[in-house]
Scaffold this active site. Structure first.
Site, PDB file in Angstrom:
ATOM      1  N   LYS A  13      38.689  40.815  49.201  1.00  0.00           N
ATOM      2  CA  LYS A  13      37.920  41.665  48.799  1.00  0.00           C
ATOM      3  C   LYS A  13      36.818  42.427  49.330  1.00  0.00           C
ATOM      4  CE  LYS A  13      36.941  38.721  44.724  1.00  0.00           C
ATOM      5  NZ  LYS A  13      36.932  37.969  45.565  1.00  0.00           N
ATOM      6  N   ARG A  88      35.484  39.951  35.152  1.00  0.00           N
ATOM      7  CA  ARG A  88      35.639  38.762  35.939  1.00  0.00           C
ATOM      8  C   ARG A  88      36.655  37.294  34.587  1.00  0.00           C
ATOM      9  NH1 ARG A  88      32.651  38.421  41.299  1.00  0.00           N
ATOM     10  NH2 ARG A  88      32.922  36.305  41.566  1.00  0.00           N
ATOM     11  N   ARG A 127      32.255  31.866  57.149  1.00  0.00           N
ATOM     12  CA  ARG A 127      31.872  34.059  56.700  1.00  0.00           C
ATOM     13  C   ARG A 127      30.277  34.002  56.836  1.00  0.00           C
ATOM     14  NH1 ARG A 127      32.329  36.618  50.765  1.00  0.00           N
ATOM     15  NH2 ARG A 127      31.927  34.641  50.421  1.00  0.00           N
ATOM     16  N   ARG A 160      25.673  32.863  52.441  1.00  0.00           N
ATOM     17  CA  ARG A 160      25.791  32.849  51.602  1.00  0.00           C
ATOM     18  C   ARG A 160      25.361  30.962  50.773  1.00  0.00           C
ATOM     19  NH1 ARG A 160      29.794  36.420  49.202  1.00  0.00           N
ATOM     20  NH2 ARG A 160      29.628  35.180  46.981  1.00  0.00           N
ATOM     21  N   ARG A 171      33.065  27.607  42.365  1.00  0.00           N
ATOM     22  CA  ARG A 171      33.601  28.704  42.086  1.00  0.00           C
ATOM     23  C   ARG A 171      34.948  28.797  41.853  1.00  0.00           C
ATOM     24  NH1 ARG A 171      31.516  30.942  47.199  1.00  0.00           N
ATOM     25  NH2 ARG A 171      32.138  33.480  46.201  1.00  0.00           N
TER      26      ARG A 171
HETATM   27  P1  AP5 Z   1      35.547  38.365  51.767  1.00  0.00           P
HETATM   28  O1  AP5 Z   1      35.625  39.521  51.764  1.00  0.00           O
HETATM   29  O2  AP5 Z   1      33.482  37.993  52.170  1.00  0.00           O
HETATM   30  O3  AP5 Z   1      35.912  37.968  50.895  1.00  0.00           O
HETATM   31  P2  AP5 Z   1      35.717  37.616  48.923  1.00  0.00           P
HETATM   32  O4  AP5 Z   1      36.413  38.197  48.308  1.00  0.00           O
HETATM   33  O5  AP5 Z   1      35.045  38.959  48.823  1.00  0.00           O
HETATM   34  O6  AP5 Z   1      34.685  37.039  48.346  1.00  0.00           O
HETATM   35  P3  AP5 Z   1      33.530  36.812  47.861  1.00  0.00           P
HETATM   36  O7  AP5 Z   1      33.134  35.109  47.695  1.00  0.00           O
HETATM   37  O8  AP5 Z   1      32.902  38.024  47.598  1.00  0.00           O
HETATM   38  O9  AP5 Z   1      33.764  36.615  46.090  1.00  0.00           O
HETATM   39  P4  AP5 Z   1      33.488  36.291  45.327  1.00  0.00           P
HETATM   40  O10 AP5 Z   1      34.550  37.214  44.212  1.00  0.00           O
HETATM   41  O11 AP5 Z   1      33.773  34.420  44.897  1.00  0.00           O
HETATM   42  O12 AP5 Z   1      31.870  36.455  45.350  1.00  0.00           O
HETATM   43  P5  AP5 Z   1      30.758  37.967  44.710  1.00  0.00           P
HETATM   44  O13 AP5 Z   1      30.397  38.205  45.534  1.00  0.00           O
HETATM   45  O14 AP5 Z   1      31.388  38.309  44.064  1.00  0.00           O
HETATM   46  O15 AP5 Z   1      35.345  37.603  52.893  1.00  0.00           O
HETATM   47  C1  AP5 Z   1      35.766  35.763  52.809  1.00  0.00           C
HETATM   48  C2  AP5 Z   1      35.037  35.492  54.574  1.00  0.00           C
HETATM   49  O16 AP5 Z   1      36.843  36.002  55.106  1.00  0.00           O
HETATM   50  C3  AP5 Z   1      35.018  36.407  55.546  1.00  0.00           C
HETATM   51  O17 AP5 Z   1      34.077  35.595  56.503  1.00  0.00           O
HETATM   52  C4  AP5 Z   1      36.087  37.480  56.007  1.00  0.00           C
HETATM   53  O18 AP5 Z   1      35.242  37.525  57.596  1.00  0.00           O
HETATM   54  C5  AP5 Z   1      36.722  36.851  55.900  1.00  0.00           C
HETATM   55  N1  AP5 Z   1      38.206  37.366  56.117  1.00  0.00           N
HETATM   56  C6  AP5 Z   1      38.411  38.478  54.982  1.00  0.00           C
HETATM   57  N2  AP5 Z   1      39.199  39.195  55.873  1.00  0.00           N
HETATM   58  C7  AP5 Z   1      40.351  38.241  56.241  1.00  0.00           C
HETATM   59  C8  AP5 Z   1      41.846  38.530  56.414  1.00  0.00           C
HETATM   60  N3  AP5 Z   1      42.587  39.469  56.036  1.00  0.00           N
HETATM   61  N4  AP5 Z   1      41.928  37.204  57.360  1.00  0.00           N
HETATM   62  C9  AP5 Z   1      40.774  36.961  57.996  1.00  0.00           C
HETATM   63  N5  AP5 Z   1      40.045  36.313  57.085  1.00  0.00           N
HETATM   64  C10 AP5 Z   1      39.582  37.341  56.438  1.00  0.00           C
HETATM   65  O19 AP5 Z   1      30.197  36.509  43.308  1.00  0.00           O
HETATM   66  C11 AP5 Z   1      29.186  35.621  44.013  1.00  0.00           C
HETATM   67  C12 AP5 Z   1      29.001  35.520  42.491  1.00  0.00           C
HETATM   68  O20 AP5 Z   1      27.796  36.342  41.758  1.00  0.00           O
HETATM   69  C13 AP5 Z   1      29.468  34.470  41.327  1.00  0.00           C
HETATM   70  O21 AP5 Z   1      30.031  33.069  42.188  1.00  0.00           O
HETATM   71  C14 AP5 Z   1      29.173  35.152  40.092  1.00  0.00           C
HETATM   72  O22 AP5 Z   1      28.082  33.856  40.201  1.00  0.00           O
HETATM   73  C15 AP5 Z   1      28.393  36.903  40.460  1.00  0.00           C
HETATM   74  N6  AP5 Z   1      28.830  37.383  40.009  1.00  0.00           N
HETATM   75  C16 AP5 Z   1      30.073  38.474  40.612  1.00  0.00           C
HETATM   76  N7  AP5 Z   1      30.242  39.174  39.754  1.00  0.00           N
HETATM   77  C17 AP5 Z   1      30.301  38.866  38.328  1.00  0.00           C
HETATM   78  C18 AP5 Z   1      30.713  39.119  37.738  1.00  0.00           C
HETATM   79  N8  AP5 Z   1      31.516  40.312  37.205  1.00  0.00           N
HETATM   80  N9  AP5 Z   1      30.672  38.380  35.919  1.00  0.00           N
HETATM   81  C19 AP5 Z   1      29.676  37.567  35.786  1.00  0.00           C
HETATM   82  N10 AP5 Z   1      29.145  36.488  37.556  1.00  0.00           N
HETATM   83  C20 AP5 Z   1      29.537  37.839  38.841  1.00  0.00           C
END
Ligand code: AP5
Length: 229
Positions: A13, A88, A127, A160, A171
């Site tokens: 994403k 979420r 990552r 991370r 997660r």
């Molecule tokens: P990447 O693009 O980083 O994936 P992502 O889907 O963004 O993954 P996240 O781990 O950031 O999502 P998340 O929703 O768990 O975390 P968030 O930061 O929102 O890609 C991942 C890897 O794959 C990279 O190495 C990339 O290079 C590779 N890749 C990408 N596309 C590819 C492809 N097509 N082919 C091959 N490789 C590829 O949240 C973190 C924490 O914050 C949560 O756990 C929670 O504690 C808190 N939080 C955030 N938002 C909320 C909310 N709304 N409510 C409550 N808590 C929240």
């Protein structure tokens, strides 16, 4: 173009939201990035959020809704936005609906990144993130040209803390329990588009452009996607 990127951790994403922001100027609103920045700066929000994020739990809804209310009031989101990581929970989705209705706006499409669990684990375990500009890399799929150094800004790359295997397991469990119900929520509203997130980065980007163009009533969605190739 008001988009929601929905899907499990590591599905890509953030990678796609950053691309769309860089190439099309649509601002990425990443709640994860907002929280990580607050934690790094040790602000009041950061102090509240740290333990939840490090455990792999969700930060309470009222905190997250407050962040979004504030962010969507800023002028750069008036022409469109990409919500990456929000909503979420069903409560967050309902609060977002009410907020947008009060602003006379609406979501144009929800893009669901579908990826099997073994690929999620593989992506998160490799990552790397730039500590300075937030650029996203992967040791195998998208390695930096120079080890541990960002291609874009020269900043140092780090892993991370919530990408550790035991936190990833947590997660994923939280995702299944709290976030997956949003698939049905948005399907019911006829906003959901499911994408096979195991495709390459460029192929996925083109699919997103087509969906976004068509959903915003832009008949040139397909043409836009072609022009971007
Ligand atoms: P990447 O693009 O980083 O994936 P992502 O889907 O963004 O993954 P996240 O781990 O950031 O999502 P998340 O929703 O768990 O975390 P968030 O930061 O929102 O890609 C991942 C890897 O794959 C990279 O190495 C990339 O290079 C590779 N890749 C990408 N596309 C590819 C492809 N097509 N082919 C091959 N490789 C590829 O949240 C973190 C924490 O914050 C949560 O756990 C929670 O504690 C808190 N939080 C955030 N938002 C909320 C909310 N709304 N409510 C409550 N808590 C929240």
């Amino acid at each position: 173009m008001n988009l929601i990127f929905l899907g499990p951790p590591g599905a890509g994403k953030g990678t796609q939201a950053r691309l769309l922001q860089a190439r099309r100027g649509i601002p990425q609103v990443s709640t994860g990035d907002i929280l990580r920045e607050a934690i790094a700066r040790e602000t009041e929000l950061g102090r509240k959020a740290r333990e939840y994020v490090e455990r792999g739990d969700l930060v309470p809804d009222e905190v997250m809704v407050g962040i979004i209310v504030e962010r969507l009031a800023k002028p750069d989101t008036q022409e469109g936005f990409i919500l990456d990581g929000f909503p979420r929970t069903v409560a967050q989705a309902q609060a977002l609906e009410e907020l947008l209705a009060s602003l006379g706006r609406r979501i144009t499409a929800v893009i669901y990144f579908d990826l099997p669990e073994e690929k999620i684990v593989q992506r998160l375990s490799g990552r790397l993130i730039c500590a300075r500009c937030g650029a996203i890399y992967h040791v195998d799929h998208h390695p930096p040209r120079k080890p541990e150094t960002c291609d874009l800004c020269g900043g140092p790359l780090y892993r991370r803390s919530d990408d550790l295997p035991e936190v990833v397991r947590k997660r994923l469990q939280v995702y299944r329990e709290e976030t997956e119900p949003l698939v049905a929520f948005y399907r019911k509203r006829e906003l959901l588009h499911v994408l096979d997130a195991s495709q390459g980065v460029e192929a996925l980007y083109q699919s997103i452009l087509r969906i976004a163009g068509a959903s915003s009533g832009n008949e040139e969605g397909e043409a836009e996607a072609r022009a971007d190739r």
